[in-house]
Scaffold this motif. Structure first.
Motif, PDB file in Angstrom:
ATOM      1  N   VAL A 120       0.815  -1.221   0.000  1.00 24.20           N
ATOM      2  CA  VAL A 120       0.000   0.000   0.000  1.00 24.20           C
ATOM      3  C   VAL A 120       0.848   1.270   0.000  1.00 24.20           C
ATOM      4  CG1 VAL A 120      -1.791   1.269   1.209  1.00 24.20           C
ATOM      5  CG2 VAL A 120      -1.837  -1.221   1.187  1.00 24.20           C
ATOM      6  N   ARG A 151       3.106   2.368  -2.920  1.00 26.27           N
ATOM      7  CA  ARG A 151       2.389   2.779  -4.133  1.00 26.27           C
ATOM      8  C   ARG A 151       1.783   4.161  -4.008  1.00 26.27           C
ATOM      9  NH1 ARG A 151      -0.738  -2.383  -6.283  1.00 26.27           N
ATOM     10  NH2 ARG A 151      -1.398  -0.773  -7.733  1.00 26.27           N
ATOM     11  N   LEU A 152       1.756   4.707  -2.794  1.00 28.01           N
ATOM     12  CA  LEU A 152       1.276   6.082  -2.620  1.00 28.01           C
ATOM     13  C   LEU A 152       2.439   7.065  -2.643  1.00 28.01           C
ATOM     14  CD1 LEU A 152      -1.226   5.445   0.306  1.00 28.01           C
ATOM     15  CD2 LEU A 152      -1.761   5.676  -2.101  1.00 28.01           C
ATOM     16  N   ARG A 161      -2.187  11.161   1.892  1.00 27.92           N
ATOM     17  CA  ARG A 161      -2.767   9.900   1.423  1.00 27.92           C
ATOM     18  C   ARG A 161      -2.327   8.722   2.294  1.00 27.92           C
ATOM     19  NH1 ARG A 161      -1.466   9.459  -4.673  1.00 27.92           N
ATOM     20  NH2 ARG A 161      -2.898   7.711  -4.655  1.00 27.92           N
ATOM     21  N   VAL A 181      -4.651   8.613   5.324  1.00 29.95           N
ATOM     22  CA  VAL A 181      -5.955   8.022   5.001  1.00 29.95           C
ATOM     23  C   VAL A 181      -5.814   6.505   4.849  1.00 29.95           C
ATOM     24  CG1 VAL A 181      -7.835   7.996   3.359  1.00 29.95           C
ATOM     25  CG2 VAL A 181      -6.745  10.144   3.932  1.00 29.95           C
ATOM     26  N   ALA A 182      -4.729   6.070   4.180  1.00 28.11           N
ATOM     27  CA  ALA A 182      -4.542   4.628   3.983  1.00 28.11           C
ATOM     28  C   ALA A 182      -4.311   3.913   5.314  1.00 28.11           C
ATOM     29  CB  ALA A 182      -3.378   4.377   3.037  1.00 28.11           C
ATOM     30  N   GLY A 233      -7.439   3.348   7.039  1.00 26.48           N
ATOM     31  CA  GLY A 233      -8.059   2.158   6.464  1.00 26.48           C
ATOM     32  C   GLY A 233      -7.478   0.885   7.051  1.00 26.48           C
ATOM     33  N   LEU A 234      -6.137   0.827   7.146  1.00 28.55           N
ATOM     34  CA  LEU A 234      -5.470  -0.348   7.733  1.00 28.55           C
ATOM     35  C   LEU A 234      -5.938  -0.576   9.165  1.00 28.55           C
ATOM     36  CD1 LEU A 234      -1.726  -0.097   6.673  1.00 28.55           C
ATOM     37  CD2 LEU A 234      -3.406  -1.784   5.967  1.00 28.55           C
ATOM     38  N   ILE A 242      -9.214  -2.260   9.060  1.00 27.12           N
ATOM     39  CA  ILE A 242      -9.095  -3.624   8.550  1.00 27.12           C
ATOM     40  C   ILE A 242      -8.553  -4.552   9.636  1.00 27.12           C
ATOM     41  CG2 ILE A 242      -7.901  -5.091   6.898  1.00 27.12           C
ATOM     42  CD1 ILE A 242      -7.998  -2.769   4.921  1.00 27.12           C
ATOM     43  N   VAL A 271      -8.612   2.157   1.902  1.00 26.02           N
ATOM     44  CA  VAL A 271      -7.333   1.769   1.291  1.00 26.02           C
ATOM     45  C   VAL A 271      -7.460   1.724  -0.230  1.00 26.02           C
ATOM     46  CG1 VAL A 271      -5.665  -0.088   1.065  1.00 26.02           C
ATOM     47  CG2 VAL A 271      -6.520   0.527   3.308  1.00 26.02           C
ATOM     48  N   THR A 292      -7.714   5.328  -1.775  1.00 31.24           N
ATOM     49  CA  THR A 292      -6.453   6.078  -1.856  1.00 31.24           C
ATOM     50  C   THR A 292      -5.541   5.466  -2.903  1.00 31.24           C
ATOM     51  OG1 THR A 292      -5.762   4.804   0.034  1.00 31.24           O
ATOM     52  CG2 THR A 292      -6.281   7.086   0.441  1.00 31.24           C
ATOM     53  N   LEU A 293      -5.631   4.128  -3.080  1.00 30.30           N
ATOM     54  CA  LEU A 293      -4.744   3.488  -4.049  1.00 30.30           C
ATOM     55  C   LEU A 293      -5.189   3.737  -5.480  1.00 30.30           C
ATOM     56  CD1 LEU A 293      -3.811  -0.022  -2.639  1.00 30.30           C
ATOM     57  CD2 LEU A 293      -2.302   1.885  -3.142  1.00 30.30           C
ATOM     58  N   PHE A 294      -6.496   3.544  -5.756  1.00 32.18           N
ATOM     59  CA  PHE A 294      -6.917   3.464  -7.157  1.00 32.18           C
ATOM     60  C   PHE A 294      -7.789   4.617  -7.626  1.00 32.18           C
ATOM     61  CE2 PHE A 294      -6.250  -0.950  -5.739  1.00 32.18           C
ATOM     62  CZ  PHE A 294      -5.138  -1.206  -6.520  1.00 32.18           C
ATOM     63  N   PRO A 316      -8.281   8.205  -6.145  1.00 31.60           N
ATOM     64  CA  PRO A 316      -8.239   9.323  -5.218  1.00 31.60           C
ATOM     65  C   PRO A 316      -9.236  10.425  -5.571  1.00 31.60           C
ATOM     66  CG  PRO A 316      -6.224   9.203  -6.525  1.00 31.60           C
ATOM     67  CD  PRO A 316      -7.000   7.978  -6.812  1.00 31.60           C
TER      68      PRO A 316
END
Lengths: 308, 314
Positions: free
Chosen positions: A90, A93-94, A100, A103-104, A107-108, A111, B291, B294-296, B298
């Motif tokens: 993840v 790739r950001l 970002r 935010v990711a 999300g983690l 999860i 997730v 943000t990855l695919f 935005p």
């Protein structure tokens, strides 16, 4: 109990909290220092450490000591591997864009937390400490013109709590030696100073990032394993721990390891002492407001250097 | 069709569609949609700051809660009727956002996120601390007899839907108006390049402060109406989760679009509604969505729509 022994008891509890907090916060601080990533999922790595400790201990069955030692080794490794994978899949790739990645990692957080709820369940579960001898502590008082030693009722700690403090100190010293003396530490410091120059000198920056993210998460997991014989493992335990580590890392100065440890001792001790004497909610409100005001008026932290 | 006419037609069309739905929908989706419209108003407020000004706040639940508790507490302890209680909620939100804005805007980037997170946490803990008045986690019910605004009983599902729609269209059109004015253009300029906006002579701090207050006040308005329409105020609406949710809705729908917050809220509400039937761990969906987005994507759904089809989408 008199005030003196009571204060000593409160500061001993505070010292246990401070050492666990120092471990966890230095993981957060390391990740922020080297990668400039604010890892909101850090609290969940701590929770995973505690939950895995329960799992390993219950697999080991009868032998309490064996289970605990296995948990101490396995849980940080497993959590570190999960974190490194998350970094590669993840965060990389950001391109480590600050907003970002936040935010990711939120999300983690959800999860990890919700998968734990689905597999481990909503119960809080204890792990038996490998050793738990009660140690009474003497107290001195002036009476009839002489110093008299006595053993106040209730003033005691356990051998396990002392072990937690020593283990935390040992691991933190180990991290410091790794950062200052080893080749891996050199690579991390070079990446921290300037990512592009480091890359130009042939340092595998992306691999360094994955390793740092793994080590940071491993430290949180280790803190989780150490705390679980004192507090039970629960799937929601990460959030409070995360907020406390944020507080510690910010007060200590973002990215400064020494500042982080000093702040952890300060916050852990005062949290322990304040919540014995006052309402814990009030103590938390004061701590969160303190952090907000430190960030507003002294963004480099109390001990940190100004960054860029 | 001119651009302005297209924009008006699209948004007025959405409101008209929602109006018609009130007469045809059965009770359960009607209630859901009323809830979605109030939450979408909250997301519209969040979008003013995040989508148009480029400031990511992790503490908007404090504004939502300020509106909800400003309304609920003045009703419960001061005996305010619904109208003045709503104004009290609005005032509490405006005042709080002004104070938070003045303090938090001294920081930028990651520090801004953490400062807003910490202020929101302090507000949440304060609600728990004053549990004697707020009833803490348990919250309190706003009695049906008090939920009457200008002679309209708000607990009736049909009326409730109308009021929610009125609130939603008010927020939708006032933000549409705001961002098409020169002040709104400056906000977008700040989002795109703060240094350049400052160099052009705009007072960046004043505009950002205005954005925080507008965003916080709209969020508080949504919070006050949520409490009034659904008759409950509780500390869980001030918790971290309610700061993350508007971020998620806006990201999913499309940050920096007028219609995006509604699409995002609608989508996520039904996604969570459907999965909560299968598992209690429904927030897993929120995590995976964050997730993946943000990855695919935005830009979100409306952002993709703007990129591919409707270049004029505001």
């Amino acid at each position: 109990m008199d005030f003196g022994p009571y204060l000593l008891l409160a500061s001993l509890e505070g010292a246990v909290l401070a050492s666990v907090l120092a471990l966890m916060a230095s993981g957060l601080s390391l990740v922020f220092g080297v990668m400039r990533v604010v890892n909101v999922a850090h609290g969940e790595f701590y929770m995973l450490g505690a939950v895995l400790a329960w799992w390993v201990a219950s697999l080991a069955g009868g032998s309490v000591v064996l289970g605990f030692v296995l948990a101490l080794v396995l849980a940080p490794l497993i959590v570190g591997a999960i974190a490194a994978t998350a970094d590669i899949v993840v965060l990389r790739r950001l391109s480590y864009d600050p907003e970002r990645t936040i935010v990711a990692t939120i999300g983690l957080l959800y999860i990890i937390q919700q998968l734990t709820l689905m597999s481990y369940g909503p119960e809080a579960r204890p792990v038996v400490a490998p050793f738990n001898t009660r140690l009474a502590i003497p107290w001195f008082e002036f009476a009839d013109g002489g110093l008299r030693m006595y053993w106040p009722w209730g003033l005691s700690t356990t051998s396990y709590k002392l072990f937690v403090i020593f283990a935390a100190v040992a691991v933190l010293l180990g991290i410091r030696v790794m950062m200052t003396r080893s080749r891996a530490g050199l690579l991390m410091r070079a990446t921290q100073q300037d990512r592009e120059i480091a890359q130009a000198f042939g340092i595998p920056v992306e691999r360094v990032y994955a390793v740092v993210f793994g080590i940071g998460a491993g430290l949180a997991a280790l803190a989780g394993v150490l705390i679980v014989p004192i507090q039970q493992a629960h799937y929601l335990m990460g959030l409070d721990a995360l907020l406390l580590s944020f507080i510690v890392v910010i007060i200590g100065g973002l990215g400064s390891l020494a500042g982080t440890v000093i702040a952890a001792v300060l916050i852990g001790m005062s949290e322990g002492i304040i919540s014995v004497f006052f309402s814990p909610t009030l103590a938390k409100i004061i701590a969160t407001l303190l952090v907000a005001f430190v960030l507003v008026f002294r963004p480099q932290g109390l001990m940190g250097k100004r960054v860029r | 069709m001119s651009e302005t006419a297209r924009i008006l037609a699209l948004h007025a069309g959405l409101v008209a569609l929602l109006l018609v739905l009130n007469f045809v929908l059965p009770a359960y989706p009607q209630g859901n949609l009323a809830r979605i419209m109030v939450l979408a108003s909250y997301a519209i407020g969040y979008n003013v700051l995040f989508g148009y000004t480029g400031l990511l706040s992790l503490g908007h639940a404090m504004f939502f809660a300020a509106g909800m508790y400003g309304m609920g507490l003045s009703m419960r302890h001061l005996g305010f009727p619904a109208g003045p209680a709503l104004l009290a909620g609005l005032g509490a939100g405006a005042a709080l956002s002004l104070v938070v804005g003045l303090l938090a805007l001294r920081t930028a980037g990651v520090a801004f996120m953490i400062v807003t997170l910490m202020f929101a946490q302090a507000v949440y803990l304060a609600i728990l601390l004053f549990g004697k008045y707020t009833r803490g986690d348990e919250g309190f019910v706003i009695p049906q007899a008090d939920r009457v605004l200008a002679g309209i009983d708000l607990s009736d599902p049909f009326n409730r839907y109308f009021v929610a729609l009125a609130l939603f269209s008010f927020c939708l059109f006032s933000v549409l108006w705001l961002i098409r004015r020169p002040a709104g253009r400056v906000l977008v300029a700040i989002r795109e390049n703060e240094e350049r906006a400052r160099l052009l002579g705009y007072d960046v701090f004043a505009h950002k402060l205005g954005a925080v207050v507008a965003s916080g006040t709209i969020s508080a308005l949504a919070g006050a109406f949520y409490g009034l329409l659904f008759g409950y105020a509780g500390a869980s609406f001030a918790a971290v989760q309610y700061s993350i949710l508007p971020l998620l809705w806006v990201l999913l729908g499309g940050a920096g679009t007028i219609i995006g917050p509604f699409i995002g809220t609608l989508f996520m509400f039904y996604l969570i509604d459907l999965t909560s039937g299968l598992t209690s761990a429904y927030m897993l969906i929120a995590g995976v969505a964050l997730v993946l987005l943000t990855l695919f994507a935005p830009q979100g759904l409306a952002g993709e729509l703007r990129k591919r089809l409707w270049r004029w989408l505001p």
